[in-house]
Each structure stands twice: as C-alpha cells, then as structure tokens.
Write an enzyme that holds these catalytic residues in place. Structure first.
Site, mmCIF file in Angstrom:
data_model
loop_
_atom_site.group_PDB
_atom_site.id
_atom_site.type_symbol
_atom_site.label_atom_id
_atom_site.label_comp_id
_atom_site.label_asym_id
_atom_site.label_seq_id
_atom_site.Cartn_x
_atom_site.Cartn_y
_atom_site.Cartn_z
ATOM 1 N N TYR A 108 16.479 56.688 39.354
ATOM 2 C CA TYR A 108 17.648 56.865 38.512
ATOM 3 C C TYR A 108 17.396 57.838 37.372
ATOM 4 O O TYR A 108 16.294 57.926 36.838
ATOM 5 C CB TYR A 108 18.222 55.538 38.004
ATOM 6 C CG TYR A 108 17.265 54.560 37.397
ATOM 7 C CD1 TYR A 108 16.344 53.887 38.172
ATOM 8 C CD2 TYR A 108 17.322 54.258 36.051
ATOM 9 C CE1 TYR A 108 15.480 52.967 37.623
ATOM 10 C CE2 TYR A 108 16.464 53.330 35.488
ATOM 11 C CZ TYR A 108 15.553 52.691 36.286
ATOM 12 O OH TYR A 108 14.699 51.761 35.735
ATOM 13 N N HIS A 110 19.777 44.971 32.096
ATOM 14 C CA HIS A 110 19.227 45.719 30.962
ATOM 15 C C HIS A 110 20.219 46.719 30.382
ATOM 16 O O HIS A 110 21.079 47.255 31.093
ATOM 17 C CB HIS A 110 17.980 46.498 31.388
ATOM 18 C CG HIS A 110 16.899 45.620 31.912
ATOM 19 N ND1 HIS A 110 15.889 46.074 32.713
ATOM 20 C CD2 HIS A 110 16.661 44.281 31.778
ATOM 21 C CE1 HIS A 110 15.088 45.087 33.047
ATOM 22 N NE2 HIS A 110 15.538 43.975 32.491
ATOM 23 N N ASP A 156 12.476 39.287 32.075
ATOM 24 C CA ASP A 156 13.825 39.045 32.612
ATOM 25 C C ASP A 156 14.145 37.561 32.715
ATOM 26 O O ASP A 156 15.300 37.191 32.922
ATOM 27 C CB ASP A 156 13.993 39.740 33.962
ATOM 28 C CG ASP A 156 14.165 41.251 33.810
ATOM 29 O OD1 ASP A 156 14.083 41.958 34.835
ATOM 30 O OD2 ASP A 156 14.365 41.717 32.665
ATOM 31 N N LYS A 176 23.308 55.972 33.232
ATOM 32 C CA LYS A 176 22.337 55.953 34.337
ATOM 33 C C LYS A 176 23.033 56.381 35.623
ATOM 34 O O LYS A 176 24.181 56.007 35.871
ATOM 35 C CB LYS A 176 21.758 54.533 34.528
ATOM 36 C CG LYS A 176 21.047 53.992 33.297
ATOM 37 C CD LYS A 176 20.680 52.534 33.457
ATOM 38 C CE LYS A 176 20.090 51.977 32.182
ATOM 39 N NZ LYS A 176 19.867 50.512 32.256
HETATM 40 C C1 T46 Z 1 12.638 51.439 31.677
HETATM 41 C C2 T46 Z 1 11.273 51.983 31.366
HETATM 42 C C3 T46 Z 1 10.150 51.189 31.401
HETATM 43 N N1 T46 Z 1 8.932 51.721 31.102
HETATM 44 C C4 T46 Z 1 7.757 50.851 31.190
HETATM 45 C C5 T46 Z 1 7.851 49.602 30.339
HETATM 46 C C6 T46 Z 1 7.056 48.585 31.126
HETATM 47 O O1 T46 Z 1 5.668 48.697 30.791
HETATM 48 C C7 T46 Z 1 7.224 49.031 32.588
HETATM 49 C C8 T46 Z 1 8.252 48.216 33.335
HETATM 50 O O2 T46 Z 1 9.437 48.212 32.552
HETATM 51 P P1 T46 Z 1 10.595 47.194 32.920
HETATM 52 O O3 T46 Z 1 9.997 45.870 33.264
HETATM 53 O O4 T46 Z 1 11.635 47.268 31.824
HETATM 54 O O5 T46 Z 1 11.175 47.872 34.247
HETATM 55 P P2 T46 Z 1 12.450 47.310 35.051
HETATM 56 O O6 T46 Z 1 12.506 45.837 35.007
HETATM 57 O O7 T46 Z 1 12.419 48.015 36.346
HETATM 58 O O8 T46 Z 1 13.699 47.811 34.204
HETATM 59 C C9 T46 Z 1 14.484 48.916 34.602
HETATM 60 O O9 T46 Z 1 15.353 48.492 35.608
HETATM 61 C C10 T46 Z 1 16.634 48.068 35.209
HETATM 62 C C11 T46 Z 1 17.441 47.718 36.426
HETATM 63 C C12 T46 Z 1 17.306 49.078 34.372
HETATM 64 O O10 T46 Z 1 18.503 49.381 34.483
HETATM 65 C C13 T46 Z 1 16.535 49.674 33.306
HETATM 66 O O11 T46 Z 1 16.804 51.065 33.274
HETATM 67 C C14 T46 Z 1 15.086 49.491 33.317
HETATM 68 O O12 T46 Z 1 14.884 48.609 32.254
HETATM 69 O O13 T46 Z 1 7.646 50.408 32.523
HETATM 70 C C15 T46 Z 1 8.763 53.043 30.759
HETATM 71 O O14 T46 Z 1 7.642 53.491 30.499
HETATM 72 N N2 T46 Z 1 9.874 53.851 30.701
HETATM 73 C C16 T46 Z 1 11.127 53.369 30.987
HETATM 74 O O15 T46 Z 1 12.100 54.157 30.935
#
Ligand code: T46
Length: 182
Positions: free
Chosen positions: A132, A62, A168, A72
C-alpha cells in the site's frame, strides 16, 4: 483503470486493466495521470508491504491522527484479504459506518482509503502480501487504533478467533478512541 466510488464519501474501488496472454498478464498497477483524470490525486510518498503467513490474521483497525493522517491505496500482491474501512470523521453522516471488500491477487482490485478512516484487513489464505501507498510518513506518535471486534461497529470479519499482534489486542472501542478528524 476503473474507479468506483463507495458509499462512504471519498472511498473508492480501483480496478486496473489486466492484459492477459499466453505468458500470464501485464497491468499498470498505478498510473497517476489515469487516476487524476478520474478525480483520484494524491501525493503518495511511501510504499508499504506486509506478509501474513496464515489465513485469519487481522491487522488493524489503524489510523494516524492529524496532522499525520494518511490516505492509503491498498492492493494484494499474493493471496487475498477482506479489507475493511471505518469512517471515523465525527462530523460525517456515515460516522461509525464501515465497508468491507475482498482484494486478491486474482481480482487485482485496489481500495482507496481516505484520511479520517480506520483501516484493517483479515487474510483469507496463507502467505498473503499486501502492498500500500500512503501520502504521509509513518508517525508512531500519531498511530492509533480501534478494537477489531468493537460491538458498536459489528464488522462481519471472516473469523471470530483471529491472529492479532499484541498491539491490536489492546485498542480502545470507537467510543473511547482519540479522534481529531472533522
Ligand atoms: C505502519 C508502519 C509500521 N512500521 C513498523 C512498526 C513496527 O515495528 C512494525 C509493524 O508495524 P505494525 O504492527 O503497525 O504493522 P501492521 O499491523 O501491519 O499495521 C499496518 O497495517 C494496517 C492494516 C494499516 O492500515 C496500517 O497502515 C499499518 O499500521 O513495522 C514502520 O516502520 N513503518 C510503517 O509505516
């Protein structure tokens, strides 16, 4: 805190001083002044935390586009991850190159991910919690990704059959990704 630059410009490994005793340990997991003396100075404004119940979960790769690109600072509270960053700055001599490091609750290592890098990790044990800091707020409209197993990257993930979110599973390859980093 020991700061070790990595070969991708701007990325570095941070190792805090761990004070162990008969009770366990204490460490300063973040100290702005100590890091600033070693050239690491960012205005972190949001803390994030994720829990992955199973090993073999891959979250990533991401990044957020400018003007909401994020620096980050990644660390592991419990468990262990193989943490990967990919240089996606088109003018960088290391464009498309990646580095992977193991961050764990036992080595206490942290990874500083500069703007212009895609970030992802693979969990190595159950119940891994990743913390993070970021220096830009979450911006869904600027949230982008690159496919975890893009053959042009050749990342040596510890699994070939990861647990992935629907999102993803659908990222583009680097060659097709929307990028706006110099
Ligand atoms: C990143 C983020 C997500 N969200 C919400 C959006 C979705 O409803 C839920 C899960 O989000 P996401 O699937 O994007 O989460 P990860 O797959 O863990 O993604 C993260 O992990 C990878 C490794 C990264 O480096 C990014 O910083 C970040 O995208 O949390 C939020 O409310 N705030 C936030 O800052």
């Amino acid at each position: 805190m020991k700061v070790t630059p990595l070969h991708l410009q701007g990325a570095c490994l941070i190792e805090p001083v761990v004070h162990g005793d008969n009770r366990g340990f204490f460490m300063e997991s973040y100290n702005e002044a100590v890091l600033e003396k070693q050239g690491v100075k960012f205005n972190f404004i949001q803390d994030n935390q994720s829990l992955s119940a199973e090993p073999g979960v891959i979250r990533g790769l991401h990044y957020q586009l400018n003007p909401k690109a994020q620096t980050k600072l990644i660390r592991v509270l419990t468990g262990a991850i193989y943490d990967v960053i990919v240089d996606v700055r088109k003018s960088s001599p290391t464009f498309g190159q990646w580095v992977g490091v193991i961050l764990s609750e036992h080595n206490h290592r942290q990874l500083l991910v500069p703007k212009g890098f895609a970030h992802g990790f693979c969990t190595l044990v159950p119940n891994t919690q990743v913390l993070y800091k970021v220096d830009e707020y979450y911006s869904p409209e600027n949230d982008r990704g690159i496919l975890w197993n893009d053959p042009a990257l050749g990342i040596d993930w510890p699994t070939s059959r990861p647990i992935l979110s629907d999102k993803d599973q659908r990222h583009p390859l680097l060659k097709d990704a929307e990028l706006n980093f110099d």
